[in-house]
Design a protein around this motif. Structure first.
Motif, PDB file in Angstrom:
ATOM      1  N   GLU A  92       0.820  -1.214   0.000  1.00 56.34           N
ATOM      2  CA  GLU A  92       0.000   0.000   0.000  1.00 56.34           C
ATOM      3  C   GLU A  92       0.857   1.268   0.000  1.00 56.34           C
ATOM      4  O   GLU A  92       0.389   2.342  -0.379  1.00 56.34           O
ATOM      5  CB  GLU A  92      -0.943   0.001   1.196  1.00 56.34           C
ATOM      6  CG  GLU A  92      -2.091  -0.996   1.073  1.00 56.34           C
ATOM      7  CD  GLU A  92      -3.073  -0.878   2.223  1.00 56.34           C
ATOM      8  OE1 GLU A  92      -3.051   0.159   2.915  1.00 56.34           O
ATOM      9  OE2 GLU A  92      -3.856  -1.818   2.419  1.00 56.34           O
ATOM     10  N   LEU A  93       2.111   1.148   0.410  1.00 54.32           N
ATOM     11  CA  LEU A  93       3.018   2.302   0.390  1.00 54.32           C
ATOM     12  C   LEU A  93       3.585   2.563  -1.001  1.00 54.32           C
ATOM     13  O   LEU A  93       4.191   3.608  -1.235  1.00 54.32           O
ATOM     14  CB  LEU A  93       4.181   2.071   1.366  1.00 54.32           C
ATOM     15  CG  LEU A  93       3.836   1.898   2.852  1.00 54.32           C
ATOM     16  CD1 LEU A  93       5.110   1.632   3.643  1.00 54.32           C
ATOM     17  CD2 LEU A  93       3.125   3.131   3.387  1.00 54.32           C
ATOM     18  N   CYS A  94       3.434   1.609  -1.904  1.00 58.12           N
ATOM     19  CA  CYS A  94       4.039   1.699  -3.233  1.00 58.12           C
ATOM     20  C   CYS A  94       3.132   2.437  -4.218  1.00 58.12           C
ATOM     21  O   CYS A  94       1.913   2.308  -4.158  1.00 58.12           O
ATOM     22  CB  CYS A  94       4.334   0.296  -3.780  1.00 58.12           C
ATOM     23  SG  CYS A  94       5.424  -0.692  -2.745  1.00 58.12           S
ATOM     24  N   LYS A  95       3.747   3.170  -5.115  1.00 57.89           N
ATOM     25  CA  LYS A  95       3.021   3.865  -6.174  1.00 57.89           C
ATOM     26  C   LYS A  95       3.567   3.422  -7.524  1.00 57.89           C
ATOM     27  O   LYS A  95       4.781   3.236  -7.674  1.00 57.89           O
ATOM     28  CB  LYS A  95       3.182   5.383  -6.031  1.00 57.89           C
ATOM     29  CG  LYS A  95       2.586   5.947  -4.758  1.00 57.89           C
ATOM     30  CD  LYS A  95       2.810   7.450  -4.669  1.00 57.89           C
ATOM     31  CE  LYS A  95       2.233   8.010  -3.368  1.00 57.89           C
ATOM     32  NZ  LYS A  95       2.493   9.486  -3.254  1.00 57.89           N
ATOM     33  N   ASP A  96       2.676   3.251  -8.486  1.00 61.06           N
ATOM     34  CA  ASP A  96       3.107   2.843  -9.817  1.00 61.06           C
ATOM     35  C   ASP A  96       4.151   3.821 -10.358  1.00 61.06           C
ATOM     36  O   ASP A  96       4.001   5.040 -10.230  1.00 61.06           O
ATOM     37  CB  ASP A  96       1.911   2.797 -10.779  1.00 61.06           C
ATOM     38  CG  ASP A  96       1.061   1.548 -10.581  1.00 61.06           C
ATOM     39  OD1 ASP A  96       1.470   0.682  -9.792  1.00 61.06           O
ATOM     40  OD2 ASP A  96      -0.003   1.448 -11.204  1.00 61.06           O
ATOM     41  N   GLY A  97       5.185   3.270 -10.942  1.00 63.22           N
ATOM     42  CA  GLY A  97       6.243   4.081 -11.520  1.00 63.22           C
ATOM     43  C   GLY A  97       7.395   4.343 -10.574  1.00 63.22           C
ATOM     44  O   GLY A  97       8.498   4.678 -11.026  1.00 63.22           O
ATOM     45  N   GLU A  98       7.185   4.201  -9.273  1.00 65.51           N
ATOM     46  CA  GLU A  98       8.260   4.435  -8.303  1.00 65.51           C
ATOM     47  C   GLU A  98       9.151   3.199  -8.183  1.00 65.51           C
ATOM     48  O   GLU A  98       8.654   2.090  -7.975  1.00 65.51           O
ATOM     49  CB  GLU A  98       7.692   4.763  -6.921  1.00 65.51           C
ATOM     50  CG  GLU A  98       7.240   6.179  -6.759  1.00 65.51           C
ATOM     51  CD  GLU A  98       6.910   6.516  -5.314  1.00 65.51           C
ATOM     52  OE1 GLU A  98       6.684   7.706  -5.047  1.00 65.51           O
ATOM     53  OE2 GLU A  98       6.882   5.595  -4.467  1.00 65.51           O
ATOM     54  N   PRO A  99      10.455   3.352  -8.318  1.00 70.46           N
ATOM     55  CA  PRO A  99      11.355   2.202  -8.168  1.00 70.46           C
ATOM     56  C   PRO A  99      11.482   1.781  -6.719  1.00 70.46           C
ATOM     57  O   PRO A  99      11.571   2.631  -5.819  1.00 70.46           O
ATOM     58  CB  PRO A  99      12.689   2.726  -8.710  1.00 70.46           C
ATOM     59  CG  PRO A  99      12.629   4.208  -8.519  1.00 70.46           C
ATOM     60  CD  PRO A  99      11.187   4.606  -8.643  1.00 70.46           C
ATOM     61  N   ILE A 100      11.498   0.465  -6.479  1.00 69.06           N
ATOM     62  CA  ILE A 100      11.648  -0.050  -5.128  1.00 69.06           C
ATOM     63  C   ILE A 100      12.662  -1.197  -5.121  1.00 69.06           C
ATOM     64  O   ILE A 100      12.958  -1.792  -6.157  1.00 69.06           O
ATOM     65  CB  ILE A 100      10.319  -0.558  -4.526  1.00 69.06           C
ATOM     66  CG1 ILE A 100       9.760  -1.727  -5.352  1.00 69.06           C
ATOM     67  CG2 ILE A 100       9.313   0.573  -4.403  1.00 69.06           C
ATOM     68  CD1 ILE A 100       8.567  -2.417  -4.703  1.00 69.06           C
ATOM     69  N   ILE A 101      13.197  -1.478  -3.941  1.00 65.79           N
ATOM     70  CA  ILE A 101      14.056  -2.638  -3.714  1.00 65.79           C
ATOM     71  C   ILE A 101      13.334  -3.565  -2.749  1.00 65.79           C
ATOM     72  O   ILE A 101      12.806  -3.108  -1.723  1.00 65.79           O
ATOM     73  CB  ILE A 101      15.415  -2.230  -3.116  1.00 65.79           C
ATOM     74  CG1 ILE A 101      16.211  -1.365  -4.099  1.00 65.79           C
ATOM     75  CG2 ILE A 101      16.232  -3.473  -2.727  1.00 65.79           C
ATOM     76  CD1 ILE A 101      17.476  -0.755  -3.504  1.00 65.79           C
ATOM     77  N   ILE A 102      13.293  -4.848  -3.064  1.00 65.89           N
ATOM     78  CA  ILE A 102      12.729  -5.841  -2.152  1.00 65.89           C
ATOM     79  C   ILE A 102      13.829  -6.828  -1.801  1.00 65.89           C
ATOM     80  O   ILE A 102      14.283  -7.595  -2.655  1.00 65.89           O
ATOM     81  CB  ILE A 102      11.527  -6.584  -2.765  1.00 65.89           C
ATOM     82  CG1 ILE A 102      10.465  -5.606  -3.263  1.00 65.89           C
ATOM     83  CG2 ILE A 102      10.926  -7.529  -1.723  1.00 65.89           C
ATOM     84  CD1 ILE A 102       9.264  -6.282  -3.908  1.00 65.89           C
ATOM     85  N   ASN A 103      14.263  -6.791  -0.566  1.00 61.21           N
ATOM     86  CA  ASN A 103      15.295  -7.714  -0.117  1.00 61.21           C
ATOM     87  C   ASN A 103      14.698  -9.107   0.096  1.00 61.21           C
ATOM     88  O   ASN A 103      13.534  -9.251   0.461  1.00 61.21           O
ATOM     89  CB  ASN A 103      15.909  -7.212   1.189  1.00 61.21           C
ATOM     90  CG  ASN A 103      17.156  -7.971   1.568  1.00 61.21           C
ATOM     91  OD1 ASN A 103      18.111  -8.014   0.803  1.00 61.21           O
ATOM     92  ND2 ASN A 103      17.160  -8.574   2.742  1.00 61.21           N
ATOM     93  N   GLY A 104      15.498 -10.138  -0.143  1.00 63.07           N
ATOM     94  CA  GLY A 104      15.019 -11.494  -0.006  1.00 63.07           C
ATOM     95  C   GLY A 104      14.593 -11.836   1.409  1.00 63.07           C
ATOM     96  O   GLY A 104      15.210 -11.402   2.379  1.00 63.07           O
ATOM     97  N   GLY A 105      13.540 -12.625   1.536  1.00 66.39           N
ATOM     98  CA  GLY A 105      13.043 -13.048   2.843  1.00 66.39           C
ATOM     99  C   GLY A 105      11.635 -13.587   2.694  1.00 66.39           C
ATOM    100  O   GLY A 105      10.967 -13.361   1.681  1.00 66.39           O
ATOM    101  N   THR A 106      11.154 -14.296   3.704  1.00 63.89           N
ATOM    102  CA  THR A 106       9.834 -14.902   3.594  1.00 63.89           C
ATOM    103  C   THR A 106       8.700 -13.899   3.790  1.00 63.89           C
ATOM    104  O   THR A 106       7.616 -14.079   3.245  1.00 63.89           O
ATOM    105  CB  THR A 106       9.679 -16.046   4.613  1.00 63.89           C
ATOM    106  OG1 THR A 106       9.991 -15.571   5.926  1.00 63.89           O
ATOM    107  CG2 THR A 106      10.622 -17.196   4.277  1.00 63.89           C
TER     108      THR A 106
END
Length: 269
Positions: A92-106
């Motif tokens: 819900e914090l993400c907006k289309d077009g904004e780059p994000i990093i998702i670190n590995g984890g469950t």
């Protein structure tokens, strides 16, 4: 945890490093020291490992040293409902077009289920996260380079000249082994090195941890509380833990596992 599952974790651990201590096995399995010593004795008799003073080692020494911590497949089953609720609120914090990093984890892996309809540039060091997003979404996916650690399903590189330094993110989403007054904690130096590089590439750090992580500790500190913008957890968080975040100026988001809404406390000073 059932005996068969404990034995699987113990055998996996001794294949990843020369010697695993009793305390490390206690932490990996959330079992008592007496239980672990009985498990080691049983596996020693079965000639599946070798009992040594204070721990155990593999019958055949590992040729490739893995990472400290539980395997992905085991962690995935722990607090599953809380992790999914936390991940839902993270997206819900993400907006289309904004780059994000998702670190590995469950916990971060659960974000993929809520990103299927989004259109974002996403950098990850997690093979299963990348694979799911490629199959089930239109997001642009970039993977880090390095070695795939099978047990944790994560890609890590000890070198500075990987693609990590070429990606900018509005936010980085990550979990942790523990979270306390000194900050985020992890159990492996290589994880620390790789994750610190990723954190440097993001404006904001968003930490996804179920409430049990506030009561876990490790020997290595990844970063202080001051670097964290937001913590998303479940409603098992205790008042003293919420106050700790408030004192550090961290925004707290409490994900509800039984309802679709969320409670957000903006605790910024």
């Amino acid at each position: 945890m059932h005996e068969k599952e404990r034995h699987r974790i113990i055998l996996s651990a001794v294949q990843e490093k020369p010697v695993v201590t009793v305390q490390e096995m206690v932490d990996l399995t959330d079992s008592s020291e007496a239980t672990i010593r009985r498990d080691i004795a049983a596996l020693h008799v079965q000639k599946r490992l070798r009992r040594v003073r204070g721990g155990a080692e593999a019958i055949t020494p590992p040729q490739f040293i893995g990472l400290a911590g539980r395997p992905f497949s085991v962690n995935e089953t722990i607090n599953a409902a809380q992790k999914r609720a936390i991940a839902r609120d993270a997206v819900e914090l993400c907006k289309d077009g904004e780059p994000i990093i998702i670190n590995g984890g469950t916990t971060t892996f659960q974000m993929v289920h809520f990103l299927t309809g989004r259109r974002m540039p996403i950098f990850t060091n997690s093979f299963p996260i990348a694979e799911h997003l490629l199959k089930h979404s239109k997001n642009t996916v970039m993977l880090s380079g390095g070695t795939i650690y099978r047990e944790q399903n994560i890609i890590l590189s000890p070198f500075d000249n990987d693609v990590t330094r070429n990606f900018y993110a509005r936010r980085m989403f990550m979990g942790a082994q523990g979270l306390g007054p000194l900050g985020l904690m992890e159990g492996d130096p290589l994880l620390i090195q790789a994750e610190q590089k990723l954190i440097d590439q993001a404006d904001e750090l968003v930490v996804l941890v179920d409430s049990s992580k506030f009561r876990k500790r490790s020997s290595l500190i990844l970063c202080g509380l001051s670097r964290i913008a937001t913590v998303i957890t479940d409603d098992g968080i205790e008042d003293r833990e919420a106050k700790m975040l408030e004192a550090a100026g961290v925004t707290l988001v409490v994900a509800r596992t039984t309802a679709g809404n969320r409670e957000e406390s903006s605790l910024q000073a």
